[in-house]
Design a protein around this motif. Structure first.
Motif, mmCIF file in Angstrom:
data_model
loop_
_atom_site.group_PDB
_atom_site.id
_atom_site.type_symbol
_atom_site.label_atom_id
_atom_site.label_comp_id
_atom_site.label_asym_id
_atom_site.label_seq_id
_atom_site.Cartn_x
_atom_site.Cartn_y
_atom_site.Cartn_z
ATOM 1 N N TYR A 23 -5.093 4.734 11.351
ATOM 2 C CA TYR A 23 -4.596 3.426 11.759
ATOM 3 C C TYR A 23 -3.247 3.198 11.086
ATOM 4 O O TYR A 23 -3.121 3.359 9.862
ATOM 5 C CB TYR A 23 -5.554 2.315 11.318
ATOM 6 N N LEU A 24 -2.290 2.793 11.900
ATOM 7 C CA LEU A 24 -0.933 2.537 11.427
ATOM 8 C C LEU A 24 -0.485 1.162 11.901
ATOM 9 O O LEU A 24 -1.087 0.582 12.796
ATOM 10 C CB LEU A 24 0.027 3.588 12.008
ATOM 11 N N LEU A 29 -2.843 -4.772 10.496
ATOM 12 C CA LEU A 29 -3.466 -3.538 10.024
ATOM 13 C C LEU A 29 -4.694 -3.863 9.177
ATOM 14 O O LEU A 29 -5.749 -3.235 9.336
ATOM 15 C CB LEU A 29 -2.471 -2.689 9.228
ATOM 16 N N GLY A 30 -4.589 -4.855 8.322
ATOM 17 C CA GLY A 30 -5.737 -5.273 7.513
ATOM 18 C C GLY A 30 -6.889 -5.753 8.380
ATOM 19 O O GLY A 30 -8.048 -5.423 8.118
ATOM 20 N N ALA A 31 -6.574 -6.494 9.433
ATOM 21 C CA ALA A 31 -7.618 -6.966 10.346
ATOM 22 C C ALA A 31 -8.280 -5.794 11.064
ATOM 23 O O ALA A 31 -9.507 -5.750 11.210
ATOM 24 C CB ALA A 31 -7.031 -7.945 11.359
ATOM 25 N N ALA A 32 -7.473 -4.832 11.498
ATOM 26 C CA ALA A 32 -8.009 -3.673 12.221
ATOM 27 C C ALA A 32 -8.918 -2.835 11.321
ATOM 28 O O ALA A 32 -10.008 -2.421 11.729
ATOM 29 C CB ALA A 32 -6.872 -2.822 12.767
ATOM 30 N N ILE A 33 -8.478 -2.616 10.102
ATOM 31 C CA ILE A 33 -9.288 -1.834 9.160
ATOM 32 C C ILE A 33 -10.557 -2.595 8.792
ATOM 33 O O ILE A 33 -11.648 -2.027 8.749
ATOM 34 C CB ILE A 33 -8.468 -1.485 7.900
ATOM 35 N N GLY A 86 -7.616 7.306 7.363
ATOM 36 C CA GLY A 86 -6.439 6.949 6.586
ATOM 37 C C GLY A 86 -5.653 5.892 7.322
ATOM 38 O O GLY A 86 -5.820 5.704 8.534
ATOM 39 N N SER A 87 -4.810 5.174 6.579
ATOM 40 C CA SER A 87 -4.010 4.111 7.192
ATOM 41 C C SER A 87 -2.706 3.956 6.432
ATOM 42 O O SER A 87 -2.594 4.356 5.265
ATOM 43 C CB SER A 87 -4.781 2.794 7.192
ATOM 44 N N LEU A 88 -1.741 3.358 7.118
ATOM 45 C CA LEU A 88 -0.440 3.130 6.493
ATOM 46 C C LEU A 88 0.306 2.031 7.224
ATOM 47 O O LEU A 88 0.360 2.019 8.453
ATOM 48 C CB LEU A 88 0.398 4.414 6.508
ATOM 49 N N SER A 89 0.881 1.130 6.458
ATOM 50 C CA SER A 89 1.802 0.123 6.965
ATOM 51 C C SER A 89 3.215 0.597 6.649
ATOM 52 O O SER A 89 3.504 0.968 5.503
ATOM 53 C CB SER A 89 1.520 -1.212 6.266
#
Length: 174
Positions: free
Chosen positions: A109-110, A123-127, A139-142
């Motif tokens: 998720y990006l 992104l926080g909402a999606a995670i 993994g994720s990154l803004s």
């Protein structure tokens, strides 16, 4: 390995679509398919509309396309701190067919934006909600200040630290 990538945006020049496509291309040995959410036509969701038409064909097609993936790379655009209305609407229709929209596929998720916030809210909402919707986030990154780190004309990431982070995320899907 089939990797489906998309930006949760309807913009023809979406930086989130670019970012998702770029990261998917870094997955070793990946066969990448890039989705455009504009291709999934759905009416504005309401229970009344659902009673009238049943399941929206665009949402069925979206879920079918996601089902063909071994892994997902999604970059979430942010409109005023939330999902863009068009993506949220497609997502809402899809959840009425299969609540596990992301079908437990390994995912990165990006989110990115031109400004310093990097679309961190969406992104926080999606995670935070991923588990409810079959999101298997590896993994994720803004990415803040997108245009300072990417040359869209050349199609390359110019920030070496960011390039390293993106490669590390891609490897989590390999």
């Amino acid at each position: 390995m089939k990797v489906i990538a998309f930006g949760a945006s309807t913009s023809s020049t979406s930086i989130n679509k670019f970012l998702a496509t770029y990261v998917a291309g870094l997955v070793p040995g990946a066969d990448v398919e890039v989705l455009d959410i504009n291709h999934y036509d759905v009416p504005m969701f309401s229970e009344d509309k659902e009673k009238e038409i049943g399941q929206a064909q665009g949402a069925k097609a979206f879920l079918d396309d996601l089902s063909k993936a071994d892994a997902l790379v999604i970059s979430f655009a942010e409109h005023n701190g939330h999902y863009p209305a068009a993506y949220k609407n497609l997502f809402d229709w899809a959840t009425r067919i299969n609540q596990k929209v992301y079908q437990d596929k390994p995912a990165v998720y990006l989110a990115t934006s031109p400004g310093p916030g990097g679309a961190q809210s969406v992104l926080g909402a999606a995670i935070g909600s991923a588990g409810y919707f079959g999101g298997n986030v590896k993994g994720s990154l803004s990415v803040a200040s997108f245009y300072d780190k990417v040359d869209l004309g050349e199609g390359v990431v110019t920030d070496l630290a960011l390039e390293t982070q993106l490669k590390e995320l891609a490897e989590k899907l390999a």
